[in-house]
Enzyme design. Sequence first.
Site, mmCIF file in Angstrom:
data_model
loop_
_atom_site.group_PDB
_atom_site.id
_atom_site.type_symbol
_atom_site.label_atom_id
_atom_site.label_comp_id
_atom_site.label_asym_id
_atom_site.label_seq_id
_atom_site.Cartn_x
_atom_site.Cartn_y
_atom_site.Cartn_z
ATOM 1 N N SER A 2 87.960 47.114 49.113
ATOM 2 C CA SER A 2 87.308 45.921 48.573
ATOM 3 C C SER A 2 87.206 44.842 49.648
ATOM 4 C CB SER A 2 88.113 45.380 47.380
ATOM 5 O OG SER A 2 89.323 44.796 47.827
ATOM 6 N N SER B 236 88.545 41.759 49.500
ATOM 7 C CA SER B 236 89.507 40.671 49.266
ATOM 8 C C SER B 236 90.128 40.130 50.545
ATOM 9 C CB SER B 236 90.611 41.140 48.313
ATOM 10 O OG SER B 236 91.460 42.083 48.941
ATOM 11 N N SER C 82 89.961 37.330 45.419
ATOM 12 C CA SER C 82 91.165 38.106 45.696
ATOM 13 C C SER C 82 92.124 38.034 44.512
ATOM 14 C CB SER C 82 91.859 37.568 46.961
ATOM 15 O OG SER C 82 93.089 38.243 47.169
#
Length: 258
Positions: A70, A72, A215
Amino acid sequence: MDYDFSFFLALASLITGVIWLVYTLYIKRHPEKKDQPDPLLVEYAKSFFPVIFIVFLLRSFLVEPFRIPSGSMMPTLLVGDFILVNKFIYGIRLPVINKKIIDIEEPKRGDIIVFRYPRDPKVDYIKRLVGMPGDRVTYRNKQLYINGKPITRKFTARYQGIGGGKNMTGALEFTEDLEGAEHQILRVERQPGVSRDYIVPDGHYYVMGDNRDNSNDSRFWGTVAEEYLVGKAFFIWMNFDIDTATKIGFSRIGTVPQ
């Protein structure tokens, strides 16, 4: 005990090693069968045991590969980065049961750490260590404070995202100084921030993603216990992002995340 990949590596090492050992003892008792071909199961055990056991040792005590799924940790780590994690820097742990047996170094503020997600220890997360045990960590109006002191940040540029992170194009990029540990963070103007005030318990750490508005971190689920630490990210050895034209991010290979 966690039934993760390390557990199955340990189990495979045990099974193949026992098969090889038992057959070796059997041949010693029946030397007349020494010149006969090994049974197929024994051949497989002899072939796979050394490889499995070496991988088990390397992965348990030295380094472990992880893939960033991802955004984040953007812009420090991008979608598709393959990283190596130092498994021994925070102490040597027994595999499978994850019990520390030797202390080496303490985690430092600003480290990029891999840890087992407290709400589901079977899942590994990666974030930046922001708060140490005993710290008061405050996040208000998208400004980070440690023990009442605002953490210095300096505007860098408007971020230009690529591939799986292209949705972050236009975000504000800052250089943040975590008491000497400088790194880049992202903020999204249009996205509302969250306000949190937290005192980190002993034996725990407060973590945040560098992509501050995207996040899932300590602001939402609390701190990470020391026993959940896996290691420190120290090297990007590959980047593969299907959303980019070349798929492989050659400029990322061999870089060290800060």
